[in-house]
Design an enzyme around this catalytic site. Structure first.
Site, PDB file in Angstrom:
ATOM      1  N   TYR A 150       0.820  -1.212   0.000  1.00  0.00           N
ATOM      2  CA  TYR A 150       0.000   0.000   0.000  1.00  0.00           C
ATOM      3  C   TYR A 150       0.858   1.269   0.000  1.00  0.00           C
ATOM      4  O   TYR A 150       0.315   2.375  -0.001  1.00  0.00           O
ATOM      5  CB  TYR A 150      -0.887   0.053   1.249  1.00  0.00           C
ATOM      6  CG  TYR A 150      -2.085  -0.843   1.193  1.00  0.00           C
ATOM      7  CD1 TYR A 150      -1.931  -2.221   1.103  1.00  0.00           C
ATOM      8  CD2 TYR A 150      -3.369  -0.322   1.251  1.00  0.00           C
ATOM      9  CE1 TYR A 150      -3.029  -3.055   1.068  1.00  0.00           C
ATOM     10  CE2 TYR A 150      -4.468  -1.156   1.220  1.00  0.00           C
ATOM     11  CZ  TYR A 150      -4.294  -2.519   1.129  1.00  0.00           C
ATOM     12  OH  TYR A 150      -5.389  -3.346   1.097  1.00  0.00           O
ATOM     13  N   LYS A 172       2.948 -14.079   6.063  1.00  0.00           N
ATOM     14  CA  LYS A 172       3.147 -15.114   5.049  1.00  0.00           C
ATOM     15  C   LYS A 172       4.664 -15.263   4.864  1.00  0.00           C
ATOM     16  O   LYS A 172       5.207 -15.178   3.761  1.00  0.00           O
ATOM     17  CB  LYS A 172       2.419 -14.638   3.775  1.00  0.00           C
ATOM     18  CG  LYS A 172       2.272 -15.646   2.688  1.00  0.00           C
ATOM     19  CD  LYS A 172       1.111 -16.602   2.893  1.00  0.00           C
ATOM     20  CE  LYS A 172       1.181 -17.630   1.775  1.00  0.00           C
ATOM     21  NZ  LYS A 172       0.722 -18.939   2.116  1.00  0.00           N
ATOM     22  N   ASP A 197      -2.764 -17.726   5.452  1.00  0.00           N
ATOM     23  CA  ASP A 197      -3.823 -18.564   4.876  1.00  0.00           C
ATOM     24  C   ASP A 197      -4.426 -19.486   5.939  1.00  0.00           C
ATOM     25  O   ASP A 197      -5.649 -19.662   6.020  1.00  0.00           O
ATOM     26  CB  ASP A 197      -3.334 -19.355   3.657  1.00  0.00           C
ATOM     27  CG  ASP A 197      -1.936 -19.914   3.814  1.00  0.00           C
ATOM     28  OD1 ASP A 197      -1.228 -19.466   4.725  1.00  0.00           O
ATOM     29  OD2 ASP A 197      -1.540 -20.788   3.036  1.00  0.00           O
ATOM     30  N   ASP A 241      -6.190  -6.058   5.799  1.00  0.00           N
ATOM     31  CA  ASP A 241      -7.365  -5.673   5.024  1.00  0.00           C
ATOM     32  C   ASP A 241      -8.259  -6.894   4.804  1.00  0.00           C
ATOM     33  O   ASP A 241      -9.462  -6.872   5.087  1.00  0.00           O
ATOM     34  CB  ASP A 241      -6.885  -5.104   3.677  1.00  0.00           C
ATOM     35  CG  ASP A 241      -7.942  -4.249   3.011  1.00  0.00           C
ATOM     36  OD1 ASP A 241      -9.027  -4.076   3.594  1.00  0.00           O
ATOM     37  OD2 ASP A 241      -7.685  -3.753   1.897  1.00  0.00           O
TER      38      ASP A 241
END
Ligand code: NAD
Length: 420
Positions: free
Chosen positions: A159, A229, A283, A307
């Protein structure tokens, strides 16, 4: 304080910083609080929230001197600009503010005013509490298991806006640098390519994780989960996890334990007065959110994961109409609902003001007005469980009374009077 494009209320005093180090505030009995109603449905939910927050403040022996500010369409109408400097300055100087949604037209050349405000005010933590309100319909069988607070880093990650468009000289230069100087030959496919850069810094990570751990300690929460991640993005998301554990070790080792310590030393039963700091791959976290909801409490994560995660969590407890949020910097808070400006419902006095009202509740907690904040939650919950709801919830429940935005707010105000 004087402004050209802001009217300062006659009563009220500004909130000031009591302690530079901790960011603690000095809050007068009638603080001046800036409010931006916002675009689209902002004109419906803004005044509704204001009315409820006034009632909660008054019921607990205080009052709020609102300072109306303009941004987005209302600022364009009045001042022919999107985000007047005076608006930003007034929020910066008054420290605690609330805003409704602002429209970001799709397409090049128009930056999000929300992102601009967060950057200009260095509001680095986006905080979204996700808890179930009695009576709100949910797609899961036991939504009451959800009671999470998501801390999303607000200033970096993909972002950050460091992106290069396909077909430009810039993207070509970046591609050549990556392939020829950095040795990633044959990694990027031939042909048009867009490239974005994902900065994750030690500074950005540590101040976010610190905030999440401090929140967990102050609010008797059980755990903080670092979501990343890092198995794939080792030097960005993996670094976030490592720096997160590092800041925990450096500053909070006496009040936190890791998950390994939880099993090695406490047989899986954490003592009441410690916070367990753990991590999950993103995940897996999205699965566990559904399957082991009650095991998660405070979450700390980067911008993009945050988000996705907060929207997924929000859906479990009833969706956009009720999901509150706030952005925090050091000694600063700008509360805002998760939802956008929903232009098709603008001015129809139809949408649900709960998200904006509960964003105001976060603001009240930040002021230290916990009694007023509790009243707001109880009154909203009682109103919804009595079946008095706006169209979005009405279509999902049997029976009930469908009310307008303003009527919902009036009902909540009545409940506040009854409860106080
Ligand atoms: P949106 O949240 O505005 O609306 C999506 C849908 O959600 C609506 O059509 C409506 O069905 C429902 N909804 C939203 N708020 C509701 C409420 N209070 N009560 C009942 N139903 C509600 O999302 P969008 O359509 O993707 O975005 C519209 C505009 O808002 C865009 O310009 C976007 O950039 C902007 N936006 C702003 C913010 C912000 O100001 N923080 C956040 C998200 C989107």
């Amino acid at each position: 304080m004087s402004y050209e494009k802001v009217e300062v209320p006659e009563d009220g005093e500004p909130i000031t910083l009591a302690d530079e180090e901790t960011g603690a505030l000095d809050v007068p009995e009638t603080p001046i609080i800036p409010i931006i109603h916002g675009d689209g449905i902002g004109r419906d939910v803004g005044p509704a929230a204001q009315q409820v927050l006034d009632a909660a403040a008054e019921a607990t022996g205080r009052s709020i001197a609102w300072m109306r500010l303009y941004a987005g369409a209302s600022a364009r109408e009045k001042y022919d600009e999107n985000l007047p400097d005076d608006t930003v300055r007034a929020i910066r100087e008054h420290r605690v503010a609330i805003k409704g949604p602002l429209t970001t037209p799709v397409g090049a050349g128009f930056r999000s005013l929300n992102v601009a405000l967060r950057k200009k005010l260095d509001l680095y933590a986006n905080v979204r509490p996700t808890y179930h309100l009695d009576g709100v319909p949910s797609p899961v069988t036991d939504p009451s298991q959800m009671d999470m607070v998501n801390f999303r880093e607000n200033t970096e990650d993909v972002y950050a806006g460091i992106e290069f468009e396909a077909g430009t000289d810039e993207v070509q230069q970046v591609k050549e640098f990556v392939e020829e100087e950095m040795g990633f030959d044959s990694t990027i496919h031939d042909g048009p390519v867009g490239i974005g850069i994902k900065p994750i810094t030690e500074f950005g990570t540590k101040r976010l994780v610190r905030r999440a751990i401090e929140y967990a300690i102050a609010n008797d929460r059980d755990s903080v989960t670092l979501v990343h991640k890092g198995n794939i993005m080792k030097f960005t998301e993996g670094a976030f996890r490592d720096w997160g554990y590092e800041v925990d070790e450096e500053k909070y080792a006496d009040v936190t334990i890791t998950e390994d310590e939880l099993w090695d030393e406490y047989d899986g039963e954490a003592p009441d007065d410690v916070v367990v700091v753990k991590d999950r791959i993103a995940d897996n976290m999205l699965q566990q959110l559904l399957t082991r909801t009650g095991e998660y409490d405070v979450i700390a994560t980067m911008n993009l994961n945050g988000d996705y995660l907060s929207d997924a969590a929000g859906a479990q407890i009833g969706g956009l109409g009720i999901a509150p949020g706030a952005n925090f910097g050091d000694g600063r808070c700008l509360a805002e609902p998760v939802h956008g400006s929903a232009p098709k419902y603008a001015g129809e006095n139809k949408v649900n003001p709960t998200a904006m009202i509960l964003s105001g509740r976060i603001m009240l907690e930040y002021l230290g007005w916990n009694d007023a904040a509790d009243l707001v939650r109880e009154a909203v919950e009682e109103t919804i469980s009595s079946g008095t709801v706006t169209y979005d919830l009405h279509r999902q429940i049997e029976g009930g009374t469908k009310v307008a935005t303003s009527e919902f707010a009036e009902n909540v105000v009545e409940k506040i009077h009854d409860l106080a």
